[in-house]
Design a protein around this motif. Structure first.
Motif, PDB file in Angstrom:
ATOM      1  N   TRP A  17      36.459  49.556  52.005  1.00  0.00           N
ATOM      2  CA  TRP A  17      37.214  48.747  51.061  1.00  0.00           C
ATOM      3  C   TRP A  17      36.928  49.163  49.629  1.00  0.00           C
ATOM      4  N   ALA A  18      37.925  48.956  48.790  1.00  0.00           N
ATOM      5  CA  ALA A  18      37.797  49.082  47.346  1.00  0.00           C
ATOM      6  C   ALA A  18      38.046  47.695  46.762  1.00  0.00           C
ATOM      7  N   HIS A  19      37.953  47.604  45.448  1.00  0.00           N
ATOM      8  CA  HIS A  19      38.206  46.349  44.756  1.00  0.00           C
ATOM      9  C   HIS A  19      39.111  46.620  43.566  1.00  0.00           C
ATOM     10  N   ILE A  20      39.943  45.640  43.233  1.00  0.00           N
ATOM     11  CA  ILE A  20      40.718  45.719  41.996  1.00  0.00           C
ATOM     12  C   ILE A  20      40.381  44.514  41.127  1.00  0.00           C
ATOM     13  N   VAL A  21      40.313  44.759  39.819  1.00  0.00           N
ATOM     14  CA  VAL A  21      40.087  43.715  38.828  1.00  0.00           C
ATOM     15  C   VAL A  21      40.971  44.000  37.622  1.00  0.00           C
ATOM     16  N   SER A  22      41.113  42.993  36.788  1.00  0.00           N
ATOM     17  CA  SER A  22      41.766  43.173  35.492  1.00  0.00           C
ATOM     18  C   SER A  22      40.695  43.126  34.416  1.00  0.00           C
ATOM     19  N   ASP A  23      40.885  43.901  33.365  1.00  0.00           N
ATOM     20  CA  ASP A  23      39.960  43.807  32.239  1.00  0.00           C
ATOM     21  C   ASP A  23      40.476  42.842  31.180  1.00  0.00           C
ATOM     22  N   ALA A  24      41.546  42.084  31.529  1.00  0.00           N
ATOM     23  CA  ALA A  24      42.139  41.169  30.556  1.00  0.00           C
ATOM     24  C   ALA A  24      42.270  39.729  31.060  1.00  0.00           C
ATOM     25  N   SER A  25      42.868  39.540  32.243  1.00  0.00           N
ATOM     26  CA  SER A  25      43.069  38.167  32.721  1.00  0.00           C
ATOM     27  C   SER A  25      43.316  38.135  34.221  1.00  0.00           C
ATOM     28  N   LEU A  26      42.984  37.005  34.802  1.00  0.00           N
ATOM     29  CA  LEU A  26      43.230  36.845  36.238  1.00  0.00           C
ATOM     30  C   LEU A  26      44.723  36.777  36.536  1.00  0.00           C
ATOM     31  N   SER A  27      45.516  36.218  35.630  1.00  0.00           N
ATOM     32  CA  SER A  27      46.957  36.161  35.892  1.00  0.00           C
ATOM     33  C   SER A  27      47.544  37.562  35.995  1.00  0.00           C
ATOM     34  N   PRO A  39      47.779  40.564  49.747  1.00  0.00           N
ATOM     35  CA  PRO A  39      47.821  39.118  49.987  1.00  0.00           C
ATOM     36  C   PRO A  39      46.809  38.344  49.142  1.00  0.00           C
ATOM     37  N   ARG A  40      47.189  37.149  48.727  1.00  0.00           N
ATOM     38  CA  ARG A  40      46.321  36.307  47.895  1.00  0.00           C
ATOM     39  C   ARG A  40      44.994  36.002  48.605  1.00  0.00           C
ATOM     40  N   ARG A  41      44.996  35.979  49.930  1.00  0.00           N
ATOM     41  CA  ARG A  41      43.753  35.699  50.667  1.00  0.00           C
ATOM     42  C   ARG A  41      42.706  36.799  50.454  1.00  0.00           C
ATOM     43  N   SER A  42      43.113  37.939  49.890  1.00  0.00           N
ATOM     44  CA  SER A  42      42.180  39.029  49.594  1.00  0.00           C
ATOM     45  C   SER A  42      41.432  38.812  48.278  1.00  0.00           C
ATOM     46  N   PHE A  43      41.786  37.739  47.549  1.00  0.00           N
ATOM     47  CA  PHE A  43      41.153  37.450  46.266  1.00  0.00           C
ATOM     48  C   PHE A  43      39.807  36.771  46.493  1.00  0.00           C
ATOM     49  N   ASP A  44      38.787  37.237  45.769  1.00  0.00           N
ATOM     50  CA  ASP A  44      37.435  36.680  45.899  1.00  0.00           C
ATOM     51  C   ASP A  44      36.854  36.391  44.508  1.00  0.00           C
ATOM     52  N   LEU A  45      37.295  35.307  43.908  1.00  0.00           N
ATOM     53  CA  LEU A  45      36.791  34.756  42.643  1.00  0.00           C
ATOM     54  C   LEU A  45      37.066  35.595  41.392  1.00  0.00           C
ATOM     55  N   ASP A  46      36.831  36.898  41.433  1.00  0.00           N
ATOM     56  CA  ASP A  46      37.095  37.725  40.253  1.00  0.00           C
ATOM     57  C   ASP A  46      37.686  39.087  40.596  1.00  0.00           C
ATOM     58  N   HIS A  47      37.956  39.313  41.880  1.00  0.00           N
ATOM     59  CA  HIS A  47      38.487  40.606  42.323  1.00  0.00           C
ATOM     60  C   HIS A  47      39.266  40.442  43.625  1.00  0.00           C
ATOM     61  N   ARG A  74      33.006  47.002  32.949  1.00  0.00           N
ATOM     62  CA  ARG A  74      34.235  46.518  32.312  1.00  0.00           C
ATOM     63  C   ARG A  74      34.608  45.120  32.781  1.00  0.00           C
ATOM     64  N   LEU A  75      34.309  44.792  34.028  1.00  0.00           N
ATOM     65  CA  LEU A  75      34.556  43.427  34.502  1.00  0.00           C
ATOM     66  C   LEU A  75      33.661  42.449  33.742  1.00  0.00           C
ATOM     67  N   GLU A  76      32.400  42.784  33.584  1.00  0.00           N
ATOM     68  CA  GLU A  76      31.487  41.923  32.821  1.00  0.00           C
ATOM     69  C   GLU A  76      31.950  41.784  31.374  1.00  0.00           C
ATOM     70  N   ALA A  77      32.374  42.879  30.757  1.00  0.00           N
ATOM     71  CA  ALA A  77      32.831  42.850  29.369  1.00  0.00           C
ATOM     72  C   ALA A  77      34.085  41.996  29.195  1.00  0.00           C
ATOM     73  N   SER A  78      34.891  41.877  30.246  1.00  0.00           N
ATOM     74  CA  SER A  78      36.121  41.085  30.173  1.00  0.00           C
ATOM     75  C   SER A  78      35.848  39.587  30.120  1.00  0.00           C
ATOM     76  N   GLY A  79      34.660  39.190  30.553  1.00  0.00           N
ATOM     77  CA  GLY A  79      34.341  37.764  30.637  1.00  0.00           C
ATOM     78  C   GLY A  79      34.836  37.109  31.910  1.00  0.00           C
ATOM     79  N   LEU A  80      35.418  37.891  32.807  1.00  0.00           N
ATOM     80  CA  LEU A  80      35.971  37.347  34.057  1.00  0.00           C
ATOM     81  C   LEU A  80      34.992  37.422  35.222  1.00  0.00           C
ATOM     82  N   ARG A  81      33.882  38.078  35.046  1.00  0.00           N
ATOM     83  CA  ARG A  81      32.911  38.279  36.128  1.00  0.00           C
ATOM     84  C   ARG A  81      32.327  36.949  36.591  1.00  0.00           C
ATOM     85  N   VAL A  82      32.320  36.739  37.900  1.00  0.00           N
ATOM     86  CA  VAL A  82      31.645  35.590  38.500  1.00  0.00           C
ATOM     87  C   VAL A  82      30.351  36.113  39.087  1.00  0.00           C
TER      88      VAL A  82
END
Length: 87
Positions: A17-27, A39-47, A74-82
């Motif tokens: 598996w890989a992961h995708i994140v945004s460096d700007a917003s969860l939306s 699928p949305r069920r693949s979302f895990d709090l920040d990725h 970059r995820l940590e720098a975005s402020g979105l990291r859980v």
């Protein structure tokens, strides 16, 4: 918006598996994932967790490949990291 993708190196369920994140917003992340059919069920709090078979398609759709170290930085720098302890 930048959606980042790490390398598919995380083994589980008979694949890697890989992961995708945004460096700007969860939306933005949810919008990108939905447009790619992740699928949305693949979302895990920040990725999102994404199977290796989707990696090339996600890159072709605009996800920027980065190293795991860069991905986390970059995820940590975005402020979105859980943090792990909050999961």
């Amino acid at each position: 918006m930048t959606v980042l993708i790490d390398q598919p190196i995380w083994p589980a369920h008979d694949t890697v598996w890989a992961h995708i994140v945004s460096d700007a917003s969860l939306s933005e992340l949810h919008e990108f994932a939905a447009s790619a059919g992740v699928p949305r069920r693949s979302f895990d709090l920040d990725h999102y967790d994404v199977p290796a078979r989707l990696w090339t398609e996600l890159v072709e759709r605009g996800a920027q490949p980065v190293s795991v170290r860069e991905f986390v930085r970059r995820l940590e720098a975005s402020g979105l990291r859980v943090p792990q302890r909050d999961r």
